[in-house]
Each structure stands twice: as C-alpha cells, then as structure tokens.
Write a protein that holds these residues in place. Structure first.
Motif, short mmCIF file in Angstrom:
data_model
loop_
_atom_site.label_atom_id
_atom_site.label_comp_id
_atom_site.label_asym_id
_atom_site.label_seq_id
_atom_site.Cartn_x
_atom_site.Cartn_y
_atom_site.Cartn_z
N GLU A 143 0.84 -1.19 0.00
CA GLU A 143 0.00 0.00 0.00
C GLU A 143 0.88 1.24 0.00
N GLY A 144 0.42 2.28 -0.70
CA GLY A 144 1.18 3.51 -0.82
C GLY A 144 1.51 4.15 0.51
N GLU A 145 0.54 4.20 1.42
CA GLU A 145 0.78 4.82 2.73
C GLU A 145 1.82 4.03 3.53
N ALA A 146 1.77 2.72 3.44
CA ALA A 146 2.74 1.89 4.16
C ALA A 146 4.15 2.12 3.63
N ILE A 147 4.29 2.23 2.33
CA ILE A 147 5.60 2.49 1.73
C ILE A 147 6.10 3.87 2.16
N TYR A 148 5.21 4.85 2.09
CA TYR A 148 5.56 6.20 2.53
C TYR A 148 6.05 6.17 3.97
N ASN A 149 5.32 5.51 4.85
CA ASN A 149 5.69 5.48 6.26
C ASN A 149 7.03 4.80 6.51
N LYS A 150 7.34 3.77 5.74
CA LYS A 150 8.58 3.04 6.00
C LYS A 150 9.78 3.60 5.26
N ALA A 151 9.57 4.30 4.14
CA ALA A 151 10.72 4.66 3.34
C ALA A 151 10.75 6.11 2.84
N CYS A 152 9.62 6.74 2.70
CA CYS A 152 9.57 8.04 2.02
C CYS A 152 9.46 9.24 2.95
N GLN A 153 8.85 9.02 4.12
CA GLN A 153 8.54 10.15 4.99
C GLN A 153 9.77 10.88 5.48
N VAL A 154 10.90 10.21 5.55
CA VAL A 154 12.12 10.85 6.02
C VAL A 154 12.39 12.15 5.27
N CYS A 155 12.24 12.11 3.96
CA CYS A 155 12.50 13.31 3.16
C CYS A 155 11.23 14.04 2.73
N HIS A 156 10.19 13.29 2.39
CA HIS A 156 8.99 13.91 1.82
C HIS A 156 8.06 14.55 2.85
N ASP B 255 13.06 -2.96 -0.92
CA ASP B 255 12.29 -4.10 -1.41
C ASP B 255 11.08 -3.69 -2.25
N CYS B 256 11.09 -2.48 -2.77
CA CYS B 256 9.94 -1.98 -3.53
C CYS B 256 9.99 -2.43 -4.99
N THR B 257 8.82 -2.75 -5.50
CA THR B 257 8.66 -3.04 -6.92
C THR B 257 8.22 -1.76 -7.62
N ASP B 258 8.15 -1.78 -8.93
CA ASP B 258 7.65 -0.62 -9.67
C ASP B 258 6.24 -0.26 -9.22
N GLU B 259 5.43 -1.28 -8.98
CA GLU B 259 4.05 -1.04 -8.54
C GLU B 259 4.03 -0.39 -7.15
N ASP B 260 4.95 -0.80 -6.30
CA ASP B 260 5.06 -0.19 -4.97
C ASP B 260 5.41 1.29 -5.10
N TYR B 261 6.37 1.60 -5.95
CA TYR B 261 6.76 3.00 -6.16
C TYR B 261 5.57 3.81 -6.68
N LYS B 262 4.83 3.24 -7.61
CA LYS B 262 3.65 3.93 -8.14
C LYS B 262 2.63 4.20 -7.02
N ASN B 263 2.41 3.21 -6.18
CA ASN B 263 1.47 3.38 -5.08
C ASN B 263 1.93 4.48 -4.12
N ALA B 264 3.21 4.52 -3.84
CA ALA B 264 3.75 5.54 -2.93
C ALA B 264 3.62 6.92 -3.56
N ILE B 265 3.93 7.05 -4.83
CA ILE B 265 3.82 8.34 -5.53
C ILE B 265 2.37 8.81 -5.53
N GLN B 266 1.46 7.90 -5.83
CA GLN B 266 0.04 8.27 -5.86
C GLN B 266 -0.43 8.69 -4.47
N PHE B 267 0.03 8.03 -3.43
CA PHE B 267 -0.34 8.42 -2.08
C PHE B 267 0.20 9.81 -1.75
#
Length: 97
Positions: free
Chosen positions: A23-36, A82-94
C-alpha cells in the motif's frame, strides 16, 4: 508430487504483481517520509498537490524511473530496498494526493 509442484509453480508465476504490491501509505511510512514529510533537499512534500503536479505531468513510469535511478539527493531506489515498480507507483500516488 512433481505434478503438484509444477502446477503450484505455474499458479505462482501467473499471479499479478499487484497482488503483492504494498500500500502507498505503508511504503511512505517506512521509506519516504524521512524526506517527503519536510521537503528535504527539494523533495516534494507529501500531499502538496501543487508541488507534485509538474512531476505527475511527466507520467508515473517516468517518476518510477527517477526513483529507481535516483534523482538529485535521492539515492537509487529512494529508501525502499524491497519496492517493486508497482510499490513506487502506489507511494507516488499516495504522496501526490
């Protein structure tokens, strides 16, 4: 037994990658929030639609390519090992909503 293993392997290979996407929010929380979360080094802030608009205009596939290869201060793959292309898309959309 071999027949069962072969059928299981075929079934596993035919499953869509979306079934395994995070899920996009889960990816954001684990990997993206540090910078974004704070816009570190010019990263577009989460839920800042105006900042994301010109990036989204390039298309999701282009954005995923930027994440995978790294862009400016963002390392290749971002912070998700461990993200796939689909995971990245979900995170971007979130992040962009």
């Amino acid at each position: 037994m071999k027949k069962l293993l072969a059928m299981t392997a075929v079934a596993a290979l035919t499953l869509s990658a979306n079934v395994f996407a995070q899920e996009g929010e889960a990816i954001y929380n684990k990997a993206c929030q540090v910078c974004h979360s704070m816009g570190v080094a010019g990263a577009p802030k989460v839920h800042d639609a105006a900042a994301w608009e010109p990036r989204l205009a390039k298309g999701l596939d282009t954005l995923v390519g930027s994440v995978k290869s790294g862009l400016n201060a963002m390392p290749p793959g971002g912070m998700c090992t461990d993200c796939t292309d689909e995971d990245y898309k979900n995170a971007i959309q979130f992040m962009s909503k």
